[in-house]
Design an enzyme around this catalytic site. Structure first.
Site, PDB file in Angstrom:
ATOM      1  N   GLY A 335       0.263  -1.085   0.242  1.00  0.00           N
ATOM      2  CA  GLY A 335      -0.077  -0.103  -0.263  1.00  0.00           C
ATOM      3  C   GLY A 335       0.855   0.965  -0.126  1.00  0.00           C
ATOM      4  O   GLY A 335       0.150   2.992  -0.341  1.00  0.00           O
ATOM      5  N   GLU A 338       7.506   2.885   3.805  1.00  0.00           N
ATOM      6  CA  GLU A 338       8.051   4.555   5.136  1.00  0.00           C
ATOM      7  C   GLU A 338       9.143   4.341   4.797  1.00  0.00           C
ATOM      8  O   GLU A 338       9.934   5.200   5.809  1.00  0.00           O
ATOM      9  CB  GLU A 338       7.547   4.071   5.871  1.00  0.00           C
ATOM     10  CG  GLU A 338       8.523   2.410   7.156  1.00  0.00           C
ATOM     11  CD  GLU A 338       8.300   1.562   6.648  1.00  0.00           C
ATOM     12  OE1 GLU A 338       7.177   1.374   6.092  1.00  0.00           O
ATOM     13  OE2 GLU A 338       8.320   0.042   7.505  1.00  0.00           O
ATOM     14  N   GLU A 372       2.533   5.601   7.452  1.00  0.00           N
ATOM     15  CA  GLU A 372       3.795   5.643   7.480  1.00  0.00           C
ATOM     16  C   GLU A 372       4.790   6.852   7.780  1.00  0.00           C
ATOM     17  O   GLU A 372       5.776   6.412   8.289  1.00  0.00           O
ATOM     18  CB  GLU A 372       3.928   5.801   5.200  1.00  0.00           C
ATOM     19  CG  GLU A 372       3.081   5.156   4.722  1.00  0.00           C
ATOM     20  CD  GLU A 372       3.591   3.587   4.954  1.00  0.00           C
ATOM     21  OE1 GLU A 372       4.924   3.113   5.680  1.00  0.00           O
ATOM     22  OE2 GLU A 372       2.631   3.327   5.038  1.00  0.00           O
ATOM     23  N   HIS A 375       6.196   5.413  11.364  1.00  0.00           N
ATOM     24  CA  HIS A 375       7.494   4.991  11.448  1.00  0.00           C
ATOM     25  C   HIS A 375       8.733   6.018  11.046  1.00  0.00           C
ATOM     26  O   HIS A 375       9.634   5.900  11.147  1.00  0.00           O
ATOM     27  CB  HIS A 375       6.942   3.846   9.734  1.00  0.00           C
ATOM     28  CG  HIS A 375       6.426   2.897   9.765  1.00  0.00           C
ATOM     29  ND1 HIS A 375       6.799   1.940  11.233  1.00  0.00           N
ATOM     30  CD2 HIS A 375       5.350   2.011   9.060  1.00  0.00           C
ATOM     31  CE1 HIS A 375       5.825   1.059  10.744  1.00  0.00           C
ATOM     32  NE2 HIS A 375       5.047   1.393   9.861  1.00  0.00           N
TER      33      HIS A 375
HETATM   34 ZN   LIG Z   1       3.797  -0.176   8.513  1.00  0.00          ZN
END
Ligand SMILES: [Zn+2]
Ligand SMILES: *[C@@H]1O[C@H](CO)[C@@H](O)[C@H](O)[C@H]1NC(C)=O
Ligand SMILES: *[C@@H]1O[C@H](CO)[C@@H](O)[C@H](O)[C@H]1NC(C)=O
Ligand SMILES: *[C@@H]1O[C@H](CO)[C@@H](O)[C@H](O)[C@H]1NC(C)=O
Ligand SMILES: *[C@@H]1O[C@H](CO)[C@@H](O)[C@H](O)[C@H]1NC(C)=O
Ligand SMILES: *[C@@H]1O[C@H](CO)[C@@H](O)[C@H](O)[C@H]1NC(C)=O
Ligand SMILES: *[C@@H]1O[C@H](CO)[C@@H](O)[C@H](O)[C@H]1NC(C)=O
Length: 929
Positions: A335, A338, A372, A375
């Protein structure tokens, strides 16, 4: 990694542990890997080191003799195909400075699918480099092996220089290419060079020590054609024209100390928008020029700044880099990813167009961005030591992504949706006995997670992040810091150490079902298994007992929370009399299921049908989910589960409807080819009619969209269930809208929220003309989320030859992108008419799919799961077994676990149908009258 497709959907467990009297909560967030994740890990950890390995290069793990300090990498991707070889390639040079930790005459460095053209070793600071005796590429373990004539000296630094050529393939891994067309007269093909390194593909871009703990500083330089722009993790510093060539050289700010899997670089002709001058962090959103021109990046740009600020406060630590680039790629396997400072996304996860994107698309974008960005600290700044602790990254990021999204869109109440979107999915995977392979790797731990809301206490996150920044951790570090936080939280009383509470949730698979007997006040827990006959052959150090935090309600009032610590206990306050009712696991704050004595079940069901709002909406959903799952596990009668859907006639909220719809989905899969189908349709028609009419009313005859976020979702349920069960007026509505659109293709008046279900309903009701129109719209869609809706809806037709043609399109990347092929096949298999067509198609084309699409790809396991989901007969079991035998030799790669689970599930389905069909048929017949 990014929220993969699913991925997203399968992460998460929430448990709230409440200290008596004081508002001090720990949320335990446990993460169960999506099956895709498990696959991912199998790729990373193909085998644990065989003890018989003779030579170091036969081990998959790097020895501890060398550690990288810095890299200086120059890469030059060619975005034009070489006519004589037919290949897209990149060339590169890399210098890695490493320190010798232990004297050795061997250099092992990861390197995969690169052709080396030059190799040399130098000593630094006066060290003399040994001469090279022999070097080769060890294919199975993906090492460049360099044997030396004498030893490297401990404490000394050396520099390894390589030059190489690699293929810029369209394989979505390492340094790869993505393609799209721009313009219409004529359309021009554009090529993007981009990366996806996690977990183990940095070694496909340049030779490197490709393990997460091998952090280093990276100096990047990219060569690229004039008119293209180059991006990498650090800010682009200078670009100069290379003498005599039509090429620009862009160099980048060196990275902080970081792991190889977080590297990213992109060369493209993309456009961008950016945050206003003078902001502390430069934020840029990149995408196809047309998408940027249409404003599709605006929503992401508007939300990124606030979410970053939210996390800076939340972590009490400023964003570690000077810029944040986010880029939407036409071809991307997960999807999003990061990469530090340069986050890559599928287009649907970043680009938003108010004219065609639904509220669900918007929520997806907000939560993926949030995930993201979370992260950037948790995962990137502080990184797990080895992949077995990936849950530490993903579980936490999944949890806080909801907090970040909530800060960006406070009216949505997205945190309430965690139960639907994460907990239920996690539970369904974790209730299988075959859940065990998930935790079987490396140190025995690769799956679920537990994390505490003590993260909320700033002290905690601050000390943890400060202590471990730019380095790596194991989960024990986390418990230690949580314990410190717990100790310094006044009034927080835990029944055991954080270590003891948490390890029970991560070192043993599964979760408990808690049974409350309100006649006696007795309460017990046992390991919940969806198939009670399945054998758990994996011993647990905790004997499958958990320390269960229990919040509960009696007659509508919150009671003092209770910790269940032993298999069976008596908690007298839970004893009731008369019409008293008890509801446990309030707001689903714990990761477990609840069962009651039949008297209490009856009282809860009566309450639901008279005054359902006396029960919190999350628990209305949970009662349904628990009952259906307990019935699957043969703990309660299936008719009890069905009775939990009776109150839906009066229910208008999204969560209970969504949960019931999902659980009944299983009934449809099992029975949509049988005589149960008719009465089941009639029952649902009856239940959904009031909901359909409700939305008709509140939307002024479908001319407005409801205000509340979850009402917008439930409107979709109302229409899709009503249309598929033949509620009067529904199909006319959807086909009418669709006809209007066919008449004026440039003017689609169907509201974006409703498009997917309206398209599906109209295509199901229509024939070739509708299908061909939708296909044309799919090919012309300029925003990926619109294309996705059409891609889904095209699978809804009931015309077999159209479905077969659509299946064949899946093998033609010009028609269906590789990243979408498995989803399309799975959508088709989800259609009762398409089921057997898809199964035949996959078997026929297995080799091609496996070799060109499968292997390590994330969605491959999903393909197996999707096409076998309906299997419930002896005949289907035989076919599946035969298929497995026929392909045993080549194996199933990343779908190995999925294949085992498909077998297990088919057998369980057969048993379930045999045991339940008669009662269910009777129940639906009686209750649809
Ligand atoms: Zn992740
Ligand atoms: C990287 O290598 C190039 C030559 O290959 C050199 O010009 C440049 O100075 C190096 N950069 C660093 C940071 O070492
Ligand atoms: C194409 O590849 C061949 C063989 O590697 C090489 O000799 C040639 O120079 C390449 N052509 C271009 C235009 O790069
Ligand atoms: C690498 O070498 C092999 C074997 O000579 C060749 O088939 C392949 O095309 C080369 N790859 C590239 C990207 O040049
Ligand atoms: C090179 O840098 C200049 C000035 O920073 C910028 O205007 C130009 O667009 C850049 N060119 C490329 C190809 O990135
Ligand atoms: C969101 O949650 C708050 C607090 O629980 C509640 O007061 C509010 O009504 C909810 N909003 C919506 C739109 O459901
Ligand atoms: C489930 O309940 C139905 C009707 O309430 C009953 O006929 C059936 O025997 C029960 N099944 C089991 C397995 O107890």
């Amino acid at each position: 990694m990014g929220k993969g497709f699913f991925i997203s959907k399968t992460l998460g467990i929430v448990g709230v542990i409440v200290g008596t009297g004081v508002v001090a909560t720990i949320i335990a967030l446990s993460v169960v890997y999506s099956q895709e994740k498990a696959k991912n890990l199998e790729v990373v950890n193909p085998h644990t080191t065989p003890s018989t390995a003779k030579d170091p290069w036969e081990n998959y793990r790097l020895p501890d003799s060398l550690s990288p300090v810095s890299y200086n990498i120059t890469l030059w991707p060619r975005l034009v195909v070489n006519a004589s070889t037919g290949l897209y390639i990149f060339t590169g040079q890399s210098d890695v400075v490493f320190r010798c930790e232990k004297e050795t005459d061997l250099i092992l460095i990861h390197c995969n699918k690169l052709n080396l053209t030059l190799l040399s070793l130098t000593g630094l600071d006066g060290a003399t480099a040994p001469t090279i005796k022999k070097s080769w590429l060890e294919v199975p373990t993906q090492f460049l092996v360099i044997q030396l004539n004498s030893n490297l000296m401990a404490g000394r630094q050396y520099e390894l220089y390589t030059e190489f050529i690699g293929e810029l393939a369209d394989d979505l891994g390492g340094f790869y290419r993505s393609e799209y067309t721009e313009g219409t007269s004529p359309p021009v093909k554009k090529v993007v060079a981009t990366t996806q390194m996690q977990p183990v593909d940095a070694r496909k871009a340049f030779p490197c020590f490709d393990e997460p703990a091998m952090k280093a500083v990276f100096h990047m330089t990219l060569l690229h054609a004039h008119g293209t722009v180059a991006l990498a993790n650090g800010m682009n510093l200078v670009n100069v024209t290379v003498n005599g060539q039509d090429v620009t050289r862009t160099s980048f700010e060196p990275t902080p100390l970081m792991s190889t899997y977080l590297l990213a670089f992109v060369v493209s002709e993309f456009g961008f928008i950016q945050s206003p001058e003078g902001e502390k962090v430069l934020i840029r959103i990149w995408a196809r020029k047309q998408a940027i021109a249409e404003g599709q990046g605006n929503y992401a740009l508007e939300k990124t700044g606030p979410i970053l600020e939210f996390f800076e406060k939340y972590y009490s630590s400023s964003y570690p880099l000077t810029k944040s680039d986010q880029i939407a790629l036409p071809d991307f396997s997960a999807g999003a990813m990061e990469n530090w400072g340069l986050i890559t996304y599928r287009e649907t996860a970043l680009l938003f167009n108010p004219a065609s994107s639904s509220n669900g698309d918007k929520e997806w974008i907000a939560t993926v961005i949030s995930h993201e960005l979370a992260h950037m600290w948790f995962g990137n700044l502080v990184t797990m030591k080895w992949w077995n602790d990936l849950w530490l990254n993903e579980g936490f990021a999944s949890y806080v992504s909801y907090l970040g999204a909530d800060s960006a869109e406070p009216t949505w109440n997205v945190t309430d949706l965690i139960v639907l979107k994460e907990v239920h999915g996690a539970m369904s995977v974790d209730a299988l006995a075959s859940s065990h392979p998930l935790s079987a790797k490396e140190e025995d731990i690769v799956r679920p997670a537990q994390i505490s809301e003590l993260f909320d206490t700033i002290t905690y996150s601050k000390t943890y992040l400060n202590t471990f920044q730019y380095s790596n951790t194991v989960y024990q570090d986390l418990w230690k810091h949580l314990q410190m936080a717990a100790d310094s939280t006044p009034g927080l009383e835990l029944p055991a150490s954080v270590d003891d509470i948490m390890n029970r949730w991560i070192l043993q698979m599964g979760f408990p079902v808690v049974t409350i007997d309100t006649a006696t006040g007795s309460i017990n827990q046992r390991h919940f298994l969806l198939d009670p006959d399945s054998v758990v052959d994996r011993p647990s150090p905790f004997n499958y007992e958990w320390i269960v935090p229990m919040k509960w309600i009696k007659n509508g009032n919150d009671q003092t929370p209770y910790w269940l610590q032993t298999e069976t206990a008596t908690h007298l306050p839970m004893k009731t009399s008369g019409s008293d009712w008890v509801l446990a696991n309030t707001k689903v704050s714990g990761f477990f299921r609840v069962n009651y004595d039949s008297g209490n079940w009856d009282r809860l069901l009566t309450l639901l049908s008279t005054d359902h709002e006396a029960i919190p909406v999350i628990n209305r959903a949970q009662i349904v989910d628990d009952a259906f799952n307990l019935a699957r596990a043969r703990t309660v009668n299936t008719t009890l589960a069905l009775r939990t859907t009776l109150f839906l006639q009066r229910e208008r909220e999204y969560m209970p409807w969504q949960t019931a719809n999902k659980n009944l989905g299983y009934f449809f899969l099992m029975f949509d080819r049988s005589d149960v189908y008719g009465p089941m349709q009639a029952y649902l028609n009856k239940q959904v009619t009031p909901l359909f009419n409700h939305f008709k009313t509140i939307t002024a005859d479908w001319t407005k969209i409801p205000e509340k976020h979850t009402d917008q979702y439930n409107q979709v349920n109302a229409i899709s269930i009503a249309c598929s069960t033949g509620v009067a007026g529904c199909e006319e509505l959807t086909t009418g809208w669709f006809k209007d659109w066919m008449n004026t293709p440039e003017n689609n008046m169907i509201h974006p929220n409703l498009r997917q279900t309206v398209y599906c309903s109209a295509i199901a009701a229509g024939g070739m003309e509708e299908w061909d129109f939708a296909w044309r719209m799919y090919k012309e869609a300029s925003i990926a989320s619109e294309a996705d809706k059409l891609m889904y809806a095209l699978a809804c037709t009931r015309v077999p030859w159209l479905l077969n043609r659509y299946l064949n399109y899946c093998l033609d990347p010009e028609k269906i992108r590789k990243q979408d092929a498995t989803f399309t096949i799975v959508y088709i298999a989800g259609n009762v008419v398409g089921q057997s067509l898809a199964w035949d198609f996959v078997r026929t084309n297995w080799d091609h799919l496996f070799n060109d699409y499968g292997g390590g790809s994330l969605s491959f396991a999903r393909l197996i799961e999707g096409i076998t989901r309906r299997f419930s007969s002896e005949f289907e079991l035989k076919q599946l077994q035969q298929f497995i035998e026929e392909n045993a030799e080549q194996g199933f790669g990343s779908a190995t676990l999925a294949v085992d689970q498909a077998l297990e599930r088919t057998k369980a389905n057969m048993k379930w149908v045999a045991e339940n069909k008669k009662d269910i048929l009777t129940w639906f017949t009686v209750n649809s009258a």
